[in-house]
Design a protein around this motif. Structure first.
Motif, PDB file in Angstrom:
ATOM      1  N   HIS A  49       0.876  -1.230  -0.008  1.00  0.00           N
ATOM      2  CA  HIS A  49       0.197  -0.175  -0.030  1.00  0.00           C
ATOM      3  C   HIS A  49       0.845   1.170  -0.097  1.00  0.00           C
ATOM      4  O   HIS A  49       0.750   2.252  -0.790  1.00  0.00           O
ATOM      5  CB  HIS A  49      -0.875   0.050   1.174  1.00  0.00           C
ATOM      6  N   GLU A  50       1.885   1.203   0.788  1.00  0.00           N
ATOM      7  CA  GLU A  50       3.020   2.436   0.856  1.00  0.00           C
ATOM      8  C   GLU A  50       3.462   2.741  -0.539  1.00  0.00           C
ATOM      9  O   GLU A  50       3.603   3.847  -1.001  1.00  0.00           O
ATOM     10  CB  GLU A  50       3.874   2.218   2.047  1.00  0.00           C
ATOM     11  N   VAL A  51       4.078   1.709  -1.119  1.00  0.00           N
ATOM     12  CA  VAL A  51       4.584   1.840  -2.310  1.00  0.00           C
ATOM     13  C   VAL A  51       3.874   2.359  -3.525  1.00  0.00           C
ATOM     14  O   VAL A  51       4.035   3.298  -4.253  1.00  0.00           O
ATOM     15  CB  VAL A  51       5.402   0.578  -2.806  1.00  0.00           C
ATOM     16  N   ILE A  52       2.596   1.837  -3.459  1.00  0.00           N
ATOM     17  CA  ILE A  52       1.653   2.068  -4.679  1.00  0.00           C
ATOM     18  C   ILE A  52       1.348   3.443  -4.412  1.00  0.00           C
ATOM     19  O   ILE A  52       1.198   4.505  -5.288  1.00  0.00           O
ATOM     20  CB  ILE A  52       0.472   1.148  -4.531  1.00  0.00           C
ATOM     21  N   PHE A  53       0.871   3.941  -3.261  1.00  0.00           N
ATOM     22  CA  PHE A  53       0.440   5.344  -2.890  1.00  0.00           C
ATOM     23  C   PHE A  53       1.680   6.421  -2.918  1.00  0.00           C
ATOM     24  O   PHE A  53       1.373   7.358  -3.755  1.00  0.00           O
ATOM     25  CB  PHE A  53       0.210   5.408  -1.184  1.00  0.00           C
ATOM     26  N   ARG A  54       3.067   5.992  -2.814  1.00  0.00           N
ATOM     27  CA  ARG A  54       4.016   6.830  -2.932  1.00  0.00           C
ATOM     28  C   ARG A  54       4.277   7.342  -4.613  1.00  0.00           C
ATOM     29  O   ARG A  54       4.457   8.218  -4.932  1.00  0.00           O
ATOM     30  CB  ARG A  54       5.280   6.331  -2.273  1.00  0.00           C
ATOM     31  N   ARG A  55       4.350   5.896  -5.351  1.00  0.00           N
ATOM     32  CA  ARG A  55       4.425   6.081  -6.802  1.00  0.00           C
ATOM     33  C   ARG A  55       3.482   7.013  -7.378  1.00  0.00           C
ATOM     34  O   ARG A  55       3.666   7.832  -8.245  1.00  0.00           O
ATOM     35  CB  ARG A  55       4.436   4.801  -7.462  1.00  0.00           C
ATOM     36  N   PHE A  56       2.078   6.754  -7.130  1.00  0.00           N
ATOM     37  CA  PHE A  56       1.152   7.253  -7.979  1.00  0.00           C
ATOM     38  C   PHE A  56       0.859   8.709  -7.181  1.00  0.00           C
ATOM     39  O   PHE A  56       0.254   9.846  -7.941  1.00  0.00           O
ATOM     40  CB  PHE A  56      -0.343   6.744  -7.866  1.00  0.00           C
ATOM     41  N   ARG A  57       1.219   8.985  -6.121  1.00  0.00           N
ATOM     42  CA  ARG A  57       1.341  10.539  -5.539  1.00  0.00           C
ATOM     43  C   ARG A  57       2.398  11.123  -6.417  1.00  0.00           C
ATOM     44  O   ARG A  57       2.192  12.306  -6.645  1.00  0.00           O
ATOM     45  CB  ARG A  57       1.563  10.332  -3.871  1.00  0.00           C
ATOM     46  N   ARG A  58       3.456  10.880  -6.763  1.00  0.00           N
ATOM     47  CA  ARG A  58       4.430  11.456  -7.343  1.00  0.00           C
ATOM     48  C   ARG A  58       3.931  11.822  -8.942  1.00  0.00           C
ATOM     49  O   ARG A  58       4.276  12.798  -9.379  1.00  0.00           O
ATOM     50  CB  ARG A  58       5.714  10.741  -7.431  1.00  0.00           C
ATOM     51  N   TYR A  59       3.308  10.531  -9.348  1.00  0.00           N
ATOM     52  CA  TYR A  59       2.632  10.818 -10.582  1.00  0.00           C
ATOM     53  C   TYR A  59       1.738  12.146 -10.767  1.00  0.00           C
ATOM     54  O   TYR A  59       1.780  12.578 -11.586  1.00  0.00           O
ATOM     55  CB  TYR A  59       1.912   9.566 -11.045  1.00  0.00           C
ATOM     56  N   LEU A  60       0.783  12.159  -9.736  1.00  0.00           N
ATOM     57  CA  LEU A  60       0.087  13.462  -9.735  1.00  0.00           C
ATOM     58  C   LEU A  60       0.750  14.706  -9.493  1.00  0.00           C
ATOM     59  O   LEU A  60       0.052  15.528 -10.005  1.00  0.00           O
ATOM     60  CB  LEU A  60      -0.948  13.104  -8.469  1.00  0.00           C
ATOM     61  N   ALA A  61       1.560  14.662  -8.528  1.00  0.00           N
ATOM     62  CA  ALA A  61       2.404  15.825  -8.470  1.00  0.00           C
ATOM     63  C   ALA A  61       2.989  16.123  -9.867  1.00  0.00           C
ATOM     64  O   ALA A  61       3.179  17.403 -10.134  1.00  0.00           O
ATOM     65  CB  ALA A  61       3.542  15.727  -7.410  1.00  0.00           C
ATOM     66  N   GLU A  62       3.976  15.183 -10.494  1.00  0.00           N
ATOM     67  CA  GLU A  62       4.480  15.412 -11.582  1.00  0.00           C
ATOM     68  C   GLU A  62       3.464  16.123 -12.701  1.00  0.00           C
ATOM     69  O   GLU A  62       3.849  17.021 -13.547  1.00  0.00           O
ATOM     70  CB  GLU A  62       5.333  14.557 -12.052  1.00  0.00           C
ATOM     71  N   LYS A  63       2.291  15.312 -12.755  1.00  0.00           N
ATOM     72  CA  LYS A  63       1.439  15.727 -13.528  1.00  0.00           C
ATOM     73  C   LYS A  63       0.696  17.349 -13.714  1.00  0.00           C
ATOM     74  O   LYS A  63       0.648  18.038 -14.388  1.00  0.00           O
ATOM     75  CB  LYS A  63      -0.018  14.948 -13.592  1.00  0.00           C
ATOM     76  N   GLU A  64       0.605  17.415 -12.301  1.00  0.00           N
ATOM     77  CA  GLU A  64       0.255  18.945 -12.081  1.00  0.00           C
ATOM     78  C   GLU A  64       1.478  19.931 -12.478  1.00  0.00           C
ATOM     79  O   GLU A  64       1.334  20.925 -13.008  1.00  0.00           O
ATOM     80  CB  GLU A  64      -0.233  19.153 -10.543  1.00  0.00           C
ATOM     81  N   ARG A  65       2.904  19.700 -11.890  1.00  0.00           N
ATOM     82  CA  ARG A  65       3.767  20.476 -12.223  1.00  0.00           C
ATOM     83  C   ARG A  65       3.935  20.674 -13.834  1.00  0.00           C
ATOM     84  O   ARG A  65       4.112  21.711 -14.574  1.00  0.00           O
ATOM     85  CB  ARG A  65       5.034  19.671 -11.836  1.00  0.00           C
ATOM     86  N   THR A  66       3.807  19.509 -14.672  1.00  0.00           N
ATOM     87  CA  THR A  66       4.035  19.661 -15.974  1.00  0.00           C
ATOM     88  C   THR A  66       2.948  20.180 -16.801  1.00  0.00           C
ATOM     89  O   THR A  66       3.017  20.979 -17.656  1.00  0.00           O
ATOM     90  CB  THR A  66       4.226  18.175 -16.828  1.00  0.00           C
ATOM     91  N   GLY A  67       1.662  20.147 -16.009  1.00  0.00           N
ATOM     92  CA  GLY A  67       0.746  20.836 -16.559  1.00  0.00           C
ATOM     93  C   GLY A  67       0.647  22.397 -16.554  1.00  0.00           C
ATOM     94  O   GLY A  67       0.452  23.060 -17.606  1.00  0.00           O
ATOM     95  N   GLU A  68       1.278  22.968 -15.237  1.00  0.00           N
ATOM     96  CA  GLU A  68       1.478  24.392 -15.242  1.00  0.00           C
ATOM     97  C   GLU A  68       2.520  24.711 -16.155  1.00  0.00           C
ATOM     98  O   GLU A  68       2.402  26.054 -16.486  1.00  0.00           O
ATOM     99  CB  GLU A  68       1.862  24.636 -13.712  1.00  0.00           C
TER     100      GLU A  68
END
Length: 776
Positions: A452-471
């Motif tokens: 659970h921790e690994v999947i959560f950390r990986r996709f939390r980073r994905y959402l953060a990168e998606k938001e950053r690249t979108g900006e």
């Protein structure tokens, strides 16, 4: 599928100058890099009616979501920047030549004091002379074995060299005159360097002068009646001629040239390169690629030249490059090659004579390589496509999962808990996307919580990168890219691309944990499944029963490959982490102390024990250690000091003579009750008093009688002596000489003495086990 008109730049925005452009997809991933003499004309060709585009070009522009460009001064700069970006971004729609093998080279390490001849693969190193590539490593060794008779250059590794220098005896090659033995001083460093230079000159093709000189020396030795020397020279000439025969003369005028041939069909292209030096073929290599973009034969040749000479310089670029088709235009490529060499380079198509005949041979090799590759690849492509389709059908996916990520947890009894993430794209490994995780949220063994921790950390980073690249993309799409923007967002981000399928190594609990992590982040467009090892059954979220795929299923085989690769990657990381922890010492905990200064401290003091006993001023004497660092080292070692000295449990010897920490004063001790079935009574305990200072937990003397050979008589009664506050007998001073102990020190009695300690079980007369040194 994107509409190219949605991201088409406005008229007048694109400059009419040379430059390099990049197409990006919706995740800001670079999917294609190209160059143009006129950016305006080239980019306009991508935004015409889709029906008029090549199928591969149409696929690229519909996959892309934005286009960017960078203006350069000349076409040569555009060529260099295009090569750099292709190497950096690895775009999926660019032609990428990949070696069909890692070709070996004959290398001479001229950057060492005593140059070494060896076989090398991989990236080239500065200061090393390379000859080749060769088709097989044994071909290099056969050539070197013949030439060592005439050029006895060092071939041993650094460890063998140091060992021979230490012992003063050369290796076997030194005794049979196939090595000049610089390790024992038979030849000076300068003379050995000259010998290595002569070896390189001969390998470079300048053989005639050296052979004529040997023949003159042989004739002179025969005239002087030095027949043994003349015979050796004769054999040397024969060995060199035999080595030369392995590379037949193909061009009579001692030409240095590379011949590049390209053979293609609708889907793939093969490239073969022959390296000719001194008129002889010195090496051969080949590549095969998928034609993922609409490109001409001249364009394929241009890409091959970029791959071949992009990281070469000087003599590695020959004076003449012969090709089957010229790039269009040819002048920038020729100027680029000239700049790489530092001298004029001729790029042309041979028209007649020996060079044309040799080019036909190279072309025939390329054609055969493409045929062989298609024979191997056909089944592979079919198998991978069928496997992805079977997975999509079994899991109920809308389309084949082109990107699959698999996760696995690894630990050893709850310690060093780590996780791995491996990526397969189009059914193939993409190792540049692999990631490793260290479990930080808790300690102990819990695979479900770890997943659970690994999947959560990986996709939390994905959402953060998606938001950053979108900006970042808001001000970049459709405009010219500045240098600062390229540096900030010029590289692929680590977790920016989502998979279509997540596979976890485990059963229903692990799958539920992964699905719960995705739900907590609001991600509902990523499928999840698990593969259990026991029965190779596939588990889906919220399903009571697993999905069982046929054993002959290609989809199951692909899932097994993905799972096994994740397991391999995880256990490799876990083992490395555990080994690093086991090798760690007290100095590893000192903040700001690197490996170099740790080695300097140990070299200066000789051991951690002496370093711990040193003062801050003494530690400051080590070069590179300041006052603050010395205080930090002293404090860290004092905090990590052991409670007592180390003792060899087999012999009782003290391994560290540092005094232990003071022990508390002893208190009153209740005398033990007599053992049932014996007439012995315990002696009254003496009055408690101060305990004499001890040198450490020395081995205790035994009151039991010894049998012949030093074995203690377990039936003998022992008189209880004074006891410490902890309930055991105080240790007594041990003899200085281990041999003086009862039982003969290191003999059989010494082993028995090492075994008869407090805590060992002893059989009492009534049949019950007791521990010596404990109260009744």
């Amino acid at each position: 599928m994107a509409d190219p008109s949605s991201y088409r730049p406005r008229p007048g925005e694109i400059p009419d100058t040379p430059g390099v452009y990049r197409f990006r997809d919706e995740h800001r991933r670079v999917i294609y890099v190209g160059k143009a003499k006129s950016l305006r004309q080239r980019l306009a060709s991508y935004f015409q009616d889709l029906s008029g585009l090549h199928p591969r070009t149409r696929s690229m522009v519909t996959t892309a979501a934005s286009v960017e460009w960078t203006v350069v001064s000349t076409e040569v700069e555009a060529l260099q920047l295009e090569y750099t970006w292709i190497k950096e971004f690895d775009p999926r729609f660019n032609v990428k030549y990949r070696d069909d093998k890692s070709y070996p080279y004959l290398a001479v390490t001229m950057n060492e004091e005593f140059p070494r001849v060896q076989v090398m693969r991989g990236h080239k190193k500065k200061g090393v002379r390379y000859f080749g590539p060769y088709g097989h490593a044994w071909a290099i060794r056969d050539t070197v074995d013949l030439m060592l008779r005439v050029f006895p250059v060092r071939t041993c590794s650094a460890g063998v060299f140091r060992n021979a220098a230490r012992t003063g005896r050369p290796c076997l090659l030194g005794y049979i005159d196939k090595c000049s033995a610089p390790c024992v001083g038979r030849i000076s460093a300068e003379d050995h360097q000259d010998l290595a230079e002569e070896f390189c000159e001969f390998m470079a093709g300048r053989t005639g002068t050296y052979l004529r000189r040997l023949e003159q020396q042989m004739t002179a030795a025969a005239e002087d009646m030095e027949y043994e020397r003349a015979a050796r020279l004769r054999d040397d000439i024969g060995a060199l001629r035999k080595a030369m025969e392995k590379n037949a003369v193909v061009l009579a005028d001692a030409t240095d040239a590379d011949l590049v041939a390209v053979v293609e069909d609708e889907l793939e292209a093969a490239v073969q390169i022959f390296h000719v030096r001194g008129g002889r073929i010195r090496g051969q290599r080949g590549w095969v690629t998928d034609k993922v973009e609409a490109v001409t034969t001249g364009g394929l040749v241009e890409h091959a030249l970029q791959q071949l000479y992009g990281e070469e310089a000087g003599d590695a670029v020959p004076r003449e490059v012969l090709v089957t088709a010229l790039p269009e235009p040819v002048e920038p490529v020729q100027d680029w090659l000239t700049g790489r060499r530092g001298a004029q380079v001729s790029l042309r198509v041979p028209q007649r004579g020996d060079k044309k005949a040799l080019m036909e041979t190279v072309t025939q090799n390329a054609r055969q390589a493409l045929t062989l590759h298609k024979t191997k690849r056909a089944s592979d492509l079919t198998t991978r496509s069928r496997a992805l389709e079977e997975i999509a059908e079994a899991l109920g996916l809308d389309s084949a999962p082109l990107r699959i990520e698999c996760y696995d947890i690894s630990h050893l009894q709850g310690e060093d808990v780590v996780a791995s993430m491996v990526v397969f794209e189009d059914g193939l490994q993409r190792k540049s996307e692999y990631r490793r995780f260290e479990i930080k949220g808790f300690e102990g063994q819990d695979d479900v919580r770890s997943m659970h921790e690994v999947i959560f950390r990986r996709f939390r980073r994905y959402l953060a990168e998606k938001e950053r690249t979108g900006e970042w993309a808001d001000g970049a799409v459709g405009g010219e890219v500045t240098a600062s923007a390229v540096e900030e967002d010029g590289r692929p981000r680590r977790f920016a691309y989502p998979p279509q399928l997540v596979v976890v190594d485990g059963g229903r609990p692990q799958v539920a944990a992964a699905r719960r992590a995705l739900d907590e982040l609001g991600i509902d467009d990523v499928a999840v499944c698990g593969l259990a090892k026991r029965l190779e059954e596939v588990w889906l979220p919220e399903e009571e029963d697993p999905l069982v795929l046929p054993r002959t299923s290609e989809g199951l085989y692909l899932l097994q490959r993905v799972r096994d690769e994740a397991h391999r990657f995880a256990i490799t990381y876990q083992r490395g982490k555990r080994a690093k922890r086991l090798r760690s010492g007290p100095l590893d905990a000192v903040a700001g102390l690197g490996e170099t200064r740790k080695q300097a401290l140990l070299k200066h003091f000789g051991s951690v024990k002496r370093l711990r006993a040193a003062t801050v001023e003494q530690i400051q004497e080590v070069p590179g250690i300041g006052r603050k660092t010395a205080e930090t080292v002293a404090a860290a070692l004092a905090a990590a000091a052991p409670a007592g000295p180390a003792v060899n449990t087999a012999t009782g010897e003290i391994l560290d003579d540092e005094p232990p920490a003071p022990r508390p004063e002893p208190g009153p001790v209740v005398p033990p009750e007599p053992r049932p079935g014996t007439g012995a009574t315990a002696s009254p305990a003496p009055e408690p008093g101060p305990v004499a200072p001890e040198a450490g937990p020395e081995p205790q003397e035994r009151t039991a009688e010894r049998r012949p050979g030093g074995t203690a008589d377990r039936g003998a009664a022992r008189e209880p002596g004074p006891r410490t506050a902890g309930g055991g007998e105080p240790p007594r001073p041990a003899p200085a000489d281990p041999a003086a102990r009862p039982g003969g020190g290191e003999g059989v009695g010494g082993e028995a003495d090492g075994k008869a300690r407090d805590g060992d079980r002893e059989r009492s007369p009534d049949g019950k086990d007791e521990r010596r040194g404990q109260h009744a």
